[in-house]
Each structure stands twice: as structure tokens, then as C-alpha cells.
Motif scaffolding. Structure first.
Motif, PDB file in Angstrom:
ATOM      1  N   GLY A   1       0.825  -1.191   0.000  1.00 51.87           N
ATOM      2  CA  GLY A   1       0.000   0.000   0.000  1.00 51.87           C
ATOM      3  C   GLY A   1       0.863   1.245   0.000  1.00 51.87           C
ATOM      4  N   SER A   2       0.258   2.373  -0.264  1.00 47.63           N
ATOM      5  CA  SER A   2       1.021   3.618  -0.320  1.00 47.63           C
ATOM      6  C   SER A   2       1.499   4.055   1.055  1.00 47.63           C
ATOM      7  CB  SER A   2       0.178   4.725  -0.953  1.00 47.63           C
ATOM      8  OG  SER A   2      -0.981   4.959  -0.160  1.00 47.63           O
ATOM      9  N   ASP A   3       0.868   3.555   2.118  1.00 47.95           N
ATOM     10  CA  ASP A   3       1.270   3.962   3.460  1.00 47.95           C
ATOM     11  C   ASP A   3       2.209   2.945   4.113  1.00 47.95           C
ATOM     12  OD1 ASP A   3      -0.745   2.094   3.566  1.00 47.95           O
ATOM     13  OD2 ASP A   3      -1.682   2.932   5.357  1.00 47.95           O
ATOM     14  N   TRP A   4       2.736   2.006   3.352  1.00 50.29           N
ATOM     15  CA  TRP A   4       3.657   1.018   3.880  1.00 50.29           C
ATOM     16  C   TRP A   4       5.055   1.616   3.973  1.00 50.29           C
ATOM     17  CZ3 TRP A   4       3.019  -4.757   2.519  1.00 50.29           C
ATOM     18  CH2 TRP A   4       1.696  -5.141   2.705  1.00 50.29           C
ATOM     19  N   ALA A   5       5.790   1.209   4.977  1.00 48.95           N
ATOM     20  CA  ALA A   5       7.182   1.612   5.123  1.00 48.95           C
ATOM     21  C   ALA A   5       8.046   0.362   5.093  1.00 48.95           C
ATOM     22  CB  ALA A   5       7.384   2.360   6.443  1.00 48.95           C
TER      23      ALA A   5
ATOM     24  N   GLY B   1      11.192   2.554   7.540  1.00 51.79           N
ATOM     25  CA  GLY B   1      11.364   3.146   6.226  1.00 51.79           C
ATOM     26  C   GLY B   1      12.783   3.464   5.842  1.00 51.79           C
TER      27      GLY B   1
END
Length: 152
Positions: A3-7, A43
Motif C-alpha cells: 500500500g502507499s502507506d507502507w514503510a 522506512g
């Protein structure tokens, strides 16, 4: 699937030779990544501890006998409850690492030196250990490091 909010947090092991070396490097990379995640450093790329201290501490932590002996040193702090015990262990480790300087420990803990002094008086009372004794100080610092490694 990502997902775009994954680190993504990556760990890098030390250079090794051969199949056993590859396994060692992969284990180091896993430990480095897990340590970074436990510390909230998400991240990024985390390098293996080049001093080897973390690996030594992990070996001590992996030994049930060693872990229990070191846990016994800090056991009186556990009566404070999980959060205060963890705060006390962190305070004690920073205090010892800063060679007993209330000012330097306070800076690192973002706490007034008097606050560090208050915490340390309470910790000394609970542990009943003479921190002026080099062997006792070493054992307590090792116990703190192993405890925090396990807390991660």
C-alpha cells in the motif's frame, strides 16, 4: 501487495564468505531490521552493529540461564509495573552510559538533572546494588542492555 502507506525497513549484514557466511549475514540483516522496527526507525536501511556488541548481547539473551541471572538483578524494578520498570531500566542504562553524570543523562532523557537524580535514588533503593563497584556496575549495565533487547 503493498500500500502507499507502507514503510519498508531493510537490514544489511556484514560481508561474509561462503555458505555459512551468507547465513550469518542474512541473520545479521534480519536482526538489524527487527531492531530498527522495534526502535521505531521505519522506512530506512539499518546496518548491522559493526562492533558486534548486539550479536554478543543476543547470544547472552538466547541463553536461558544467562537471561535469568541478569533478569534477577533488575527484578525489584518489575514491582513498579511494566511502564515504570521500563522507564527505570532506560534511566539506569543512560545514567551508567553517561558515567553517572546527571546533566548528560538528563540531556539524553530530556529530563532535568534533578529528575534523573530522583529516579536514580529510587532505583538504587530498589536494587540495593552499589554502583560504585565496577563489577556491580558492569552487571547492572549488561542486565539493562539485555532487558531492553528483549523488550524490543
Amino acid at each position: 501487495m503493498a500500500g502507499s502507506d507502507w514503510a519498508y525497513t531493510l537490514g544489511l549484514g556484514t560481508p561474509q564468505v561462503g555458505a555459512l557466511g551468507l547465513r550469518q549475514s542474512a541473520a545479521e540483516a534480519r536482526i538489524a531490521a527487527e531492531s530498527a522496527i522495534a526502535a521505531g526507525r521505519l522506512g530506512g536501511v539499518e546496518l548491522t552493529d559493526v562492533t558486534g556488541l548486539r550479536r554478543v548481547l543476543l547470544d547472552v539473551y538466547a541463553s536461558p540461564i544467562s537471561r535469568e541471572l541478569l533478569h534477577d538483578i533488575l527484578r525489584p524494578l518489575d514491582d513498579l509495573g511494566p511502564e515504570r520498570a521500563l522507564q527505570s531500566v532506560r534511566t539506569l542504562l543512560v545514567y551508567l552510559a553517561r558515567e553517572g553524570s546527571l546533566v548528560h543523562a538528563g540531556r539524553e532523557l530530556m529530563l532535568h538533572p534533578n529528575g534523573v537524580g530522583y529516579r536514580m535514588r529510587r532505583i538504587r533503593e530498589l536494587l540495593g546494588i552499589d554502583l560504585a563497584d565496577p563489577d556491580a556496575r558492569f552487571a547492572v549495565e549488561l542486565a539493562c542492555r539485555v532487558r531492553l533487547l528483549g523488550a524490543g
